[in-house]
Motif scaffolding. Structure first.
Motif, PDB file in Angstrom:
ATOM      1  N   SER A 134       0.344 -25.626   1.874  1.00 21.16           N
ATOM      2  CA  SER A 134       0.468 -24.135   1.730  1.00 21.16           C
ATOM      3  C   SER A 134       1.814 -23.929   1.753  1.00 21.16           C
ATOM      4  O   SER A 134       2.789 -24.463   0.492  1.00 21.16           O
ATOM      5  CB  SER A 134       2.054 -24.719   3.773  1.00 21.16           C
ATOM      6  N   ASN A 135       2.358 -22.265   0.737  1.00 17.95           N
ATOM      7  CA  ASN A 135       2.706 -21.681   0.071  1.00 17.95           C
ATOM      8  C   ASN A 135       3.603 -20.318   1.117  1.00 17.95           C
ATOM      9  O   ASN A 135       2.753 -19.189   1.168  1.00 17.95           O
ATOM     10  CB  ASN A 135       1.814 -20.886  -1.023  1.00 17.95           C
ATOM     11  N   PRO A 136       4.448 -21.008   1.830  1.00 22.81           N
ATOM     12  CA  PRO A 136       5.002 -20.020   2.717  1.00 22.81           C
ATOM     13  C   PRO A 136       5.735 -18.692   2.204  1.00 22.81           C
ATOM     14  O   PRO A 136       6.719 -19.128   1.134  1.00 22.81           O
ATOM     15  CB  PRO A 136       5.830 -20.717   4.135  1.00 22.81           C
ATOM     16  N   PRO A 137       6.837 -18.114   2.711  1.00 24.09           N
ATOM     17  CA  PRO A 137       7.292 -17.233   2.550  1.00 24.09           C
ATOM     18  C   PRO A 137       9.038 -17.887   2.434  1.00 24.09           C
ATOM     19  O   PRO A 137       8.551 -18.870   3.475  1.00 24.09           O
ATOM     20  CB  PRO A 137       7.744 -16.027   4.173  1.00 24.09           C
ATOM     21  N   TYR A 138       9.584 -17.338   1.429  1.00 26.71           N
ATOM     22  CA  TYR A 138      10.653 -19.258   1.739  1.00 26.71           C
ATOM     23  C   TYR A 138      11.425 -18.462   0.512  1.00 26.71           C
ATOM     24  O   TYR A 138      12.871 -19.102   0.273  1.00 26.71           O
ATOM     25  CB  TYR A 138      10.055 -20.255  -0.003  1.00 26.71           C
ATOM     26  N   VAL A 139      12.436 -16.964   0.427  1.00 31.23           N
ATOM     27  CA  VAL A 139      12.630 -16.242  -0.187  1.00 31.23           C
ATOM     28  C   VAL A 139      13.960 -16.227   0.603  1.00 31.23           C
ATOM     29  O   VAL A 139      14.016 -15.761   1.052  1.00 31.23           O
ATOM     30  CB  VAL A 139      12.517 -15.254  -0.816  1.00 31.23           C
ATOM     31  N   PRO A 140      15.322 -16.155   0.160  1.00 29.26           N
ATOM     32  CA  PRO A 140      16.535 -15.859   1.093  1.00 29.26           C
ATOM     33  C   PRO A 140      16.446 -15.125   0.624  1.00 29.26           C
ATOM     34  O   PRO A 140      16.963 -13.953   0.211  1.00 29.26           O
ATOM     35  CB  PRO A 140      17.298 -16.664   0.485  1.00 29.26           C
ATOM     36  N   ALA A 141      16.980 -14.242   2.319  1.00 34.09           N
ATOM     37  CA  ALA A 141      17.053 -13.195   2.545  1.00 34.09           C
ATOM     38  C   ALA A 141      18.435 -12.327   3.149  1.00 34.09           C
ATOM     39  O   ALA A 141      19.129 -13.725   4.002  1.00 34.09           O
ATOM     40  CB  ALA A 141      16.150 -12.766   3.461  1.00 34.09           C
ATOM     41  N   PRO A 142      18.531 -11.663   3.206  1.00 37.69           N
ATOM     42  CA  PRO A 142      20.271 -10.816   3.938  1.00 37.69           C
ATOM     43  C   PRO A 142      19.996 -11.020   5.506  1.00 37.69           C
ATOM     44  O   PRO A 142      20.864 -11.498   6.005  1.00 37.69           O
ATOM     45  CB  PRO A 142      20.526 -10.133   3.306  1.00 37.69           C
ATOM     46  N   GLU A 143      18.706 -10.838   5.883  1.00 40.88           N
ATOM     47  CA  GLU A 143      18.550 -10.133   7.303  1.00 40.88           C
ATOM     48  C   GLU A 143      18.078 -12.212   7.336  1.00 40.88           C
ATOM     49  O   GLU A 143      17.576 -12.696   6.885  1.00 40.88           O
ATOM     50  CB  GLU A 143      17.541  -9.781   7.449  1.00 40.88           C
ATOM     51  N   GLU A 144      19.402 -11.861   9.308  1.00 40.68           N
ATOM     52  CA  GLU A 144      18.942 -12.510   9.997  1.00 40.68           C
ATOM     53  C   GLU A 144      17.767 -13.051  10.521  1.00 40.68           C
ATOM     54  O   GLU A 144      16.949 -14.168  10.158  1.00 40.68           O
ATOM     55  CB  GLU A 144      19.737 -12.866  10.478  1.00 40.68           C
ATOM     56  N   THR A 145      16.428 -12.615  10.974  1.00 40.38           N
ATOM     57  CA  THR A 145      15.248 -12.346  11.028  1.00 40.38           C
ATOM     58  C   THR A 145      14.210 -12.248  10.125  1.00 40.38           C
ATOM     59  O   THR A 145      14.303 -10.843   9.915  1.00 40.38           O
ATOM     60  CB  THR A 145      14.996 -12.172  13.260  1.00 40.38           C
ATOM     61  N   PRO A 146      13.473 -12.825   9.701  1.00 39.89           N
ATOM     62  CA  PRO A 146      12.366 -12.813   8.538  1.00 39.89           C
ATOM     63  C   PRO A 146      11.336 -11.267   9.742  1.00 39.89           C
ATOM     64  O   PRO A 146      11.270 -10.957  10.671  1.00 39.89           O
ATOM     65  CB  PRO A 146      11.145 -13.606   8.486  1.00 39.89           C
ATOM     66  N   PRO A 147      11.036 -10.020   8.321  1.00 43.30           N
ATOM     67  CA  PRO A 147      10.691  -8.718   9.067  1.00 43.30           C
ATOM     68  C   PRO A 147       8.870  -9.033   9.370  1.00 43.30           C
ATOM     69  O   PRO A 147       8.526 -10.140   8.834  1.00 43.30           O
ATOM     70  CB  PRO A 147      10.177  -8.193   7.635  1.00 43.30           C
ATOM     71  N   ALA A 148       8.997  -8.430  10.838  1.00 44.63           N
ATOM     72  CA  ALA A 148       7.575  -8.924  11.381  1.00 44.63           C
ATOM     73  C   ALA A 148       6.322  -7.744   9.957  1.00 44.63           C
ATOM     74  O   ALA A 148       5.831  -8.030  10.818  1.00 44.63           O
ATOM     75  CB  ALA A 148       7.588  -7.952  12.642  1.00 44.63           C
ATOM     76  N   SER A 149       6.970  -7.276   9.832  1.00 46.29           N
ATOM     77  CA  SER A 149       5.933  -6.297   8.791  1.00 46.29           C
ATOM     78  C   SER A 149       6.513  -5.766   7.698  1.00 46.29           C
ATOM     79  O   SER A 149       7.500  -6.136   7.074  1.00 46.29           O
ATOM     80  CB  SER A 149       6.089  -4.705   9.782  1.00 46.29           C
ATOM     81  N   GLY A 150       5.333  -4.907   6.918  1.00 47.84           N
ATOM     82  CA  GLY A 150       5.968  -4.809   5.168  1.00 47.84           C
ATOM     83  C   GLY A 150       6.042  -5.766   4.266  1.00 47.84           C
ATOM     84  O   GLY A 150       5.494  -7.154   4.659  1.00 47.84           O
ATOM     85  N   PRO A 151       5.419  -5.482   2.846  1.00 39.96           N
ATOM     86  CA  PRO A 151       5.524  -6.473   1.871  1.00 39.96           C
ATOM     87  C   PRO A 151       6.461  -7.567   2.163  1.00 39.96           C
ATOM     88  O   PRO A 151       6.046  -8.517   1.877  1.00 39.96           O
ATOM     89  CB  PRO A 151       6.012  -5.088   0.619  1.00 39.96           C
ATOM     90  N   ALA A 152       7.761  -7.468   2.666  1.00 40.27           N
ATOM     91  CA  ALA A 152       7.849  -8.374   2.536  1.00 40.27           C
ATOM     92  C   ALA A 152       8.646  -9.557   3.373  1.00 40.27           C
ATOM     93  O   ALA A 152       8.529 -10.655   3.277  1.00 40.27           O
ATOM     94  CB  ALA A 152       9.925  -8.068   2.172  1.00 40.27           C
ATOM     95  N   ARG A 153       7.388  -8.669   4.258  1.00 37.06           N
ATOM     96  CA  ARG A 153       7.149 -10.175   5.128  1.00 37.06           C
ATOM     97  C   ARG A 153       6.647 -11.181   4.145  1.00 37.06           C
ATOM     98  O   ARG A 153       6.309 -12.274   4.728  1.00 37.06           O
ATOM     99  CB  ARG A 153       6.011  -9.429   6.284  1.00 37.06           C
ATOM    100  N   ALA A 154       5.620 -11.296   3.297  1.00 32.87           N
ATOM    101  CA  ALA A 154       5.416 -12.257   2.436  1.00 32.87           C
ATOM    102  C   ALA A 154       6.159 -12.526   1.823  1.00 32.87           C
ATOM    103  O   ALA A 154       5.554 -14.163   1.003  1.00 32.87           O
ATOM    104  CB  ALA A 154       4.228 -11.182   1.271  1.00 32.87           C
ATOM    105  N   TRP A 155       7.569 -13.042   1.253  1.00 38.28           N
ATOM    106  CA  TRP A 155       8.849 -13.933   1.068  1.00 38.28           C
ATOM    107  C   TRP A 155       9.746 -14.436   1.964  1.00 38.28           C
ATOM    108  O   TRP A 155      10.220 -14.985   1.442  1.00 38.28           O
ATOM    109  CB  TRP A 155       7.801 -13.082  -0.229  1.00 38.28           C
ATOM    110  N   ASP A 156      10.188 -12.596   2.974  1.00 38.04           N
ATOM    111  CA  ASP A 156      11.732 -12.382   2.665  1.00 38.04           C
ATOM    112  C   ASP A 156      11.210 -14.726   4.300  1.00 38.04           C
ATOM    113  O   ASP A 156      10.312 -14.095   4.941  1.00 38.04           O
ATOM    114  CB  ASP A 156      11.958 -12.238   3.492  1.00 38.04           C
TER     115      ASP A 156
END
Length: 224
Positions: free
Chosen positions: A109-131
């Motif tokens: 697995s190479n999952p999304p693992y980038v720390p992000a300011p938002e508490e909940t990971p995005p459900a759509s959009g490009p950042a879903r692949a890393w946040d």
């Protein structure tokens, strides 16, 4: 610790919204090569994205199942498999949910693992692949918990992520799940655009120092 260079990644289509193969993809591909999968090996790729790692395993003759929660990624992986003339089963779903009850020799697995300011990971959009939430562990902790049930006795998990997420936390969680875990490979790379834009926030949270470099690690864990 592995020292051989990462094998070259075969070209794949990576449309907008699907994570394009990068340093972490190459590092995970190298780790897969070191496991020497082949005919008869059952492989599961969680969060397959373009399918690049899954296709690398499939080219060895392994029987590979890939999963992604994004329909765009699922369709992309299927298309890349067809273009490469590789057999690859690709399911849409949340981590191991589509393969409940099945076990594998190798889970990668190479999952999304980038720390992000938002508490909940995005459900759509490009950042879903890393946040992956404020500590980058929204998916990592779930994989650590779910991996043992997806592995046969003696099976192996290969997980790639940034040390910004806490390498020791991954090792501890896998050990608590009854697996023998270690860092089997690592590489230092310069920050990309996403981390560069969050550098001050990462430092303020104590996740990074002042260096514009991050360490990627491969955590290898064996099911006892």
């Amino acid at each position: 610790m592995t020292s051989a260079p990462a094998p070259p990644l075969s070209p794949v289509l990576a449309p907008a919204g699907v994570y394009a193969p990068q340093h972490d993809t190459a590092l995970l591909t190298r780790a897969v090569t070191a496991e020497q999968p082949g005919p008869g090996t059952e492989v599961l790729d969680l969060g397959t994205g373009t399918g690049a790692v899954a296709l690398h395993a499939a080219r060895t003759g392994a029987r590979v199942t890939a999963v992604d929660i994004s329909w765009t990624a699922v369709l992309t992986a299927r298309l890349n498999a067809a273009r490469a003339r590789c057999r690859l089963r690709v399911h849409r779903g949340d981590l191991t949910a589509p393969v409940t009850g099945r076990t594998f020799d190798l889970v990668v697995s190479n999952p999304p693992y980038v720390p992000a300011p938002e508490e909940t990971p995005p459900a759509s959009g490009p950042a879903r692949a890393w946040d992956a939430g404020p500590d980058g562990r929204a998916l990592l902790d779930r994989i650590c918990a779910d991996a043992p049930a997806a592995l046969r006795p003696g099976g192996t998990l290969l997980l790639v992520h940034s040390a910004l997420c806490g390498t020791e936390a991954t090792l501890s969680r896998l050990a608590a799940a009854g697996m023998r875990a270690e860092v089997s490979d690592r590489v230092r790379i310069p920050y990309g655009p996403v981390l560069t834009g969050r550098h001050e926030w990462l430092v303020a949270r104590g996740l990074a120092d002042g260096s514009p470099w991050e360490e990627l690690v491969i955590v290898r864990a064996v099911h006892a």
